[in-house]
Design an enzyme around this catalytic site. Structure first.
Site, short mmCIF file in Angstrom:
data_model
loop_
_atom_site.label_atom_id
_atom_site.label_comp_id
_atom_site.label_asym_id
_atom_site.label_seq_id
_atom_site.Cartn_x
_atom_site.Cartn_y
_atom_site.Cartn_z
N ARG A 161 38.55 44.65 33.37
CA ARG A 161 37.61 43.90 34.23
C ARG A 161 36.24 44.60 34.28
NH1 ARG A 161 41.49 41.02 33.69
NH2 ARG A 161 42.47 39.72 35.27
N SER A 235 41.48 36.52 41.61
CA SER A 235 41.78 37.82 42.23
C SER A 235 40.52 38.36 42.89
CB SER A 235 42.23 38.82 41.17
OG SER A 235 43.37 38.36 40.51
N GLU A 331 36.88 42.72 42.68
CA GLU A 331 36.59 42.17 41.34
C GLU A 331 35.45 41.15 41.44
OE1 GLU A 331 39.80 40.31 38.76
OE2 GLU A 331 38.28 38.74 38.77
P1 FAD Z 1 30.01 33.17 37.38
O1 FAD Z 1 30.87 33.25 38.60
O2 FAD Z 1 29.04 32.07 37.28
O3 FAD Z 1 29.26 34.57 37.21
C1 FAD Z 1 29.98 35.78 37.30
C2 FAD Z 1 29.01 36.95 37.07
O4 FAD Z 1 28.53 36.93 35.74
C3 FAD Z 1 27.77 36.90 37.96
O5 FAD Z 1 27.39 38.22 38.26
C4 FAD Z 1 26.75 36.22 37.08
O6 FAD Z 1 25.42 36.56 37.43
C5 FAD Z 1 27.12 36.76 35.71
N1 FAD Z 1 26.84 35.82 34.62
C6 FAD Z 1 27.42 34.61 34.43
N2 FAD Z 1 26.99 34.06 33.27
C7 FAD Z 1 26.14 34.94 32.72
C8 FAD Z 1 25.35 34.94 31.53
N3 FAD Z 1 25.38 33.93 30.66
N4 FAD Z 1 24.57 36.02 31.28
C9 FAD Z 1 24.52 37.06 32.15
N5 FAD Z 1 25.23 37.11 33.30
C10 FAD Z 1 26.03 36.07 33.57
N6 FAD Z 1 39.27 36.16 35.65
C11 FAD Z 1 40.03 36.84 34.75
O7 FAD Z 1 39.55 37.77 34.10
N7 FAD Z 1 41.34 36.52 34.56
C12 FAD Z 1 41.95 35.52 35.23
O8 FAD Z 1 43.13 35.26 35.03
C13 FAD Z 1 41.17 34.79 36.19
N8 FAD Z 1 41.74 33.78 36.90
C14 FAD Z 1 40.97 33.10 37.82
C15 FAD Z 1 41.57 32.05 38.53
C16 FAD Z 1 40.84 31.31 39.45
C17 FAD Z 1 41.52 30.18 40.22
C18 FAD Z 1 39.46 31.60 39.65
C19 FAD Z 1 38.65 30.79 40.61
C20 FAD Z 1 38.87 32.65 38.95
C21 FAD Z 1 39.62 33.41 38.03
N9 FAD Z 1 39.05 34.48 37.30
C22 FAD Z 1 39.81 35.15 36.37
C23 FAD Z 1 37.65 34.87 37.53
C24 FAD Z 1 36.62 34.02 36.72
O9 FAD Z 1 37.21 32.85 36.25
C25 FAD Z 1 36.06 34.81 35.54
O10 FAD Z 1 35.45 35.99 35.99
C26 FAD Z 1 35.03 33.98 34.75
O11 FAD Z 1 34.69 34.65 33.56
C27 FAD Z 1 33.76 33.71 35.55
O12 FAD Z 1 32.98 32.81 34.80
P2 FAD Z 1 31.79 32.00 35.50
O13 FAD Z 1 31.06 31.31 34.42
O14 FAD Z 1 32.34 31.15 36.59
O15 FAD Z 1 30.95 33.20 36.09
N1 EPU Z 2 52.78 40.46 43.47
C1 EPU Z 2 53.33 40.56 44.73
N2 EPU Z 2 52.77 39.80 45.72
C2 EPU Z 2 51.71 38.99 45.52
C3 EPU Z 2 51.14 38.92 44.23
C4 EPU Z 2 51.70 39.67 43.20
O1 EPU Z 2 54.29 41.29 44.97
O2 EPU Z 2 51.28 38.33 46.47
C5 EPU Z 2 53.41 41.22 42.37
C6 EPU Z 2 54.15 40.28 41.41
O3 EPU Z 2 55.44 40.01 41.85
C7 EPU Z 2 54.16 41.07 40.11
C8 EPU Z 2 52.82 41.82 40.19
O4 EPU Z 2 52.43 41.82 41.57
O5 EPU Z 2 55.20 42.02 40.12
C9 EPU Z 2 51.74 41.21 39.31
O6 EPU Z 2 51.52 39.87 39.72
P1 EPU Z 2 50.89 38.74 38.74
O7 EPU Z 2 51.67 38.71 37.46
O8 EPU Z 2 50.77 37.50 39.52
O9 EPU Z 2 49.49 39.29 38.35
P2 EPU Z 2 48.35 40.01 39.20
O10 EPU Z 2 48.37 41.46 38.86
O11 EPU Z 2 48.44 39.66 40.63
C10 EPU Z 2 46.60 39.80 37.29
C11 EPU Z 2 45.16 39.45 37.16
C12 EPU Z 2 44.99 37.94 37.13
C13 EPU Z 2 45.75 37.40 35.91
C14 EPU Z 2 47.22 37.79 36.05
C15 EPU Z 2 48.02 37.40 34.83
C16 EPU Z 2 43.83 41.22 38.11
C17 EPU Z 2 43.00 41.69 39.25
N3 EPU Z 2 44.39 40.02 38.24
O12 EPU Z 2 47.04 39.34 38.56
O13 EPU Z 2 43.61 37.66 36.96
O14 EPU Z 2 45.62 36.01 35.82
O15 EPU Z 2 47.34 39.23 36.21
O16 EPU Z 2 47.70 38.26 33.77
O17 EPU Z 2 43.97 41.94 37.12
C18 EPU Z 2 41.57 37.25 38.11
O18 EPU Z 2 41.13 38.26 37.53
O19 EPU Z 2 40.86 36.55 38.87
C19 EPU Z 2 42.96 36.87 37.89
C20 EPU Z 2 43.53 35.82 38.49
#
Ligand code: FAD
Ligand code: EPU
Length: 335
Positions: A161, A235, A331
Site C-alpha cells: 500500500r 480498508s 490507508e
Molecule cells: P482517488 O480516491 O480518487 O485518489 C486516491 C489518491 O490518489 C488521492 O491522494 C489522489 O489525489 C491520488 N490520485 C488519484 N488519481 C491520481 C492521478 N492520476 N495522479 C496523481 N494522483 C492521483 N484498495 C486496494 O488496494 N485493494 C482493495 O482490495 C481495495 N478494495 C476497496 C473496496 C472498496 C469498497 C473501496 C471503496 C475501496 C477499496 N480500495 C482498495 C481502495 C481504492 O479502491 C484504491 O485505493 C483505488 O486505487 C483508488 O482509486 P481512485 O481513482 O478512486 O483514487
Molecule cells: N478478520 C477478522 N475480522 C474482521 C475482518 C477480518 O477477524 O472484521 C480476519 C479474517 O478472518 C482473516 C483476516 O482478518 O483471517 C484477513 O481478512 P480479509 O481476508 O478479509 O482481508 P483484510 O486483511 O481484512 C486485505 C486488504 C483488502 C483486500 C483483502 C483481500 C488491507 C488493508 N486490506 O483486507 O484491501 O481486498 O485483504 O486481499 O491490506 C483495501 O485496501 O481497501 C482493501 C479492501
C-alpha cells in the site's frame, strides 16, 4: 469541462459533504496543462474515482478529476502484451477488458473501485496480487515543469500500500497513463484461502482467469459494503507489520491470531481481527460506524461528517495501541 457542482460528495465513495472552490474534469493532457497553469497559485487535488479519500473539511483549492481514456498496445510477443492504459479508465473496466481478451495478471484485482491512474499510488492489492506484479511503467506530468516524465518500476518504490507518490513525491505529479504487462499464457493464482474455498464450493477444479475474476467479485460482494449503498473507502487502515516478539505476546492470550510471514523477523497481522477483538466491529454512532462484516472498513450510513469519521479512526488507533501495543496506520488519504 467545468463541473458546476462544487460539493465533493458525489465524486467520492465515502459520500461526506465538503466543498471545493472549483471542480473540473480533464480528458487529455493539454486540458490538464491549461487547468494547472490557470490555477497555478491554488492548491490542487487530483481525483479518479474518489474511492480512497476522506474529506474532513472543505478543500480550499481546485479539484481536477481525471477522465483520460484509451488503451493502446505498445509491445507484443508470443508470451505477453504491454497495454498502455489511460489513467481515467475505471480500474474494473480495464480488468474486464483483460479477462475478456484472456490476458492474465489482473484478474485477482477484479472489482477494486477507482481509476487506473490511482492504482500505482498505493500499489493496489488483493487476493495475493499487487499491481507491481504487472507494472511496466507510468507517465506523469510534473506539476512544476509541466513536462511528461516516465517512471519505471524501481523508481515507483512500490511497497505494501505504498509508492513514491504517497511519500517524497506526494502531490508533485499527475499520473496520465500506466503500462501493464499481461500474460497470453496466464498462470492462475488461487493461493489466497478464500479463493480456494469459493472455487471448491463451485466445484471448479481447473479455473480460468474468468473463473478467478468471478470468484473474487463474489467474495468481495459478500464482505465489503457497496459504496453506492453505504459510504466507505475500503480498508480504512493498513494491516500492521510487526516483530515476531509482538506476535508472541498476542499469541499468549489469543493463539488463533491470523498472521502472515513477511521476513525472518516480521509478520503482517490482520488489522480487521485486532479491531474486532477490541470490540469495535459493527459499532454504530447514528450516521457512521465500523462495518458489521469487515471491521477494517469505516462506514457512512448517510449524512455523516468526515471529521466525525476521522475522530472515530483516532479512537480506534488509541484503543488498539493500548490493548495490543500496535499503532495502526491509515490507508485512506485524509484531505
Ligand atoms: P482517488 O480516491 O480518487 O485518489 C486516491 C489518491 O490518489 C488521492 O491522494 C489522489 O489525489 C491520488 N490520485 C488519484 N488519481 C491520481 C492521478 N492520476 N495522479 C496523481 N494522483 C492521483 N484498495 C486496494 O488496494 N485493494 C482493495 O482490495 C481495495 N478494495 C476497496 C473496496 C472498496 C469498497 C473501496 C471503496 C475501496 C477499496 N480500495 C482498495 C481502495 C481504492 O479502491 C484504491 O485505493 C483505488 O486505487 C483508488 O482509486 P481512485 O481513482 O478512486 O483514487
Ligand atoms: N478478520 C477478522 N475480522 C474482521 C475482518 C477480518 O477477524 O472484521 C480476519 C479474517 O478472518 C482473516 C483476516 O482478518 O483471517 C484477513 O481478512 P480479509 O481476508 O478479509 O482481508 P483484510 O486483511 O481484512 C486485505 C486488504 C483488502 C483486500 C483483502 C483481500 C488491507 C488493508 N486490506 O483486507 O484491501 O481486498 O485483504 O486481499 O491490506 C483495501 O485496501 O481497501 C482493501 C479492501
Amino acid at each position: 469541462m467545468s463541473v458546476t457542482e462544487n460539493n465533493v460528495k458525489k465524486y467520492t465513495t465515502f459520500g461526506v459533504d465538503a466543498n471545493a472552490n472549483e471542480v473540473y474534469t480533464f480528458s487529455n493532457i493539454d486540458r490538464l496543462k491549461t487547468l494547472l497553469n490557470k490555477y497555478s497559485k491554488e492548491r490542487h487535488l487530483i481525483l479518479g474515482g474518489g474511492s480512497n479519500v476522506l474529506f474532513t473539511e472543505d478543500f480550499d483549492g481546485v479539484i481536477l478529476i481525471n477522465k483520460i481514456l484509451g488503451i493502446e498496445t505498445v509491445f507484443e510477443d508470443n508470451e505477453s502484451i504491454h497495454l498502455k492504459v489511460g489513467a481515467g479508465i475505471v480500474w474494473h473496466k480495464f480488468v474486464l477488458h483483460c479477462v475478456n481478451e484472456e490476458l492474465g495478471g489482473v484478474e485477482n484485482l477484479s472489482f477494486i473501485p477507482g481509476s487506473v491512474g490511482a492504482s500505482p499510488m498505493q500499489n493496489i492489492g488483493a487476493y495475493g496480487v499487487e499491481i507491481k506484479n504487472v507494472f511496466v511503467e507510468l507517465e506523469a506530468i510534473n506539476k512544476e515543469s509541466m513536462e511528461i516524465e516516465r517512471f519505471d518500476k524501481s523508481s515507483c518504490k512500490f511497497g505494501y500500500r505504498e509508492s513514491v507518490f504517497k511519500r517524497e513525491l506526494k502531490d508533485k505529479y499527475v499520473i496520465t497513463s500506466v503500462t501493464f504487462r499481461l500474460s497470453k499464457k496466464p498462470k492462475i493464482n488461487s493461493s489466497y484461502g478464500a479463493i480456494n474455498e469459493e472455487l471448491r464450493s463451485r466445484g471448479i477444479k481447473n479455473p480460468t482467469i474468468k473463473d478467478i475474476s468471478e470468484v473474487v467479485i463474489a467474495i468481495r460482494q459478500s464482505k465489503l459494503p457497496d459504496p453506492k449503498k453505504i459510504g466507505n473507502a475500503g480498508s480504512f487502515f493498513k494491516n500492521p507489520i510487526v516483530t515476531k516478539n509482538i506476535l508472541d505476546s498476542i499469541q499468549e492470550k489469543f493463539s488463533e491470531v491470523p498472521n502472515y510471514p513477511v521476513d525472518d523477523e516480521h509478520v503482517k497481522l490482520a488489522a480487521g481481527w485486532l479491531i474486532e477483538k477490541a470490540g469495535w466491529k459493527g459499532k454504530t454512532f447514528d450516521t457512521y460506524g465500523v462495518h458489521k462484516k469487515q471491521a477494517l472498513v469505516l462506514v457512512n450510513y448517510g449524512g455523516a461528517n468526515g471529521n466525525e469519521i476521522f475522530k472515530l479512526s483516532e479512537q480506534i488507533i488509541f484503543d488498539i495501541k493500548s490493548k495490543f501495543g500496535i499503532t495502526l496506520e491509515r490507508e485512506v488519504n485524509i484531505i
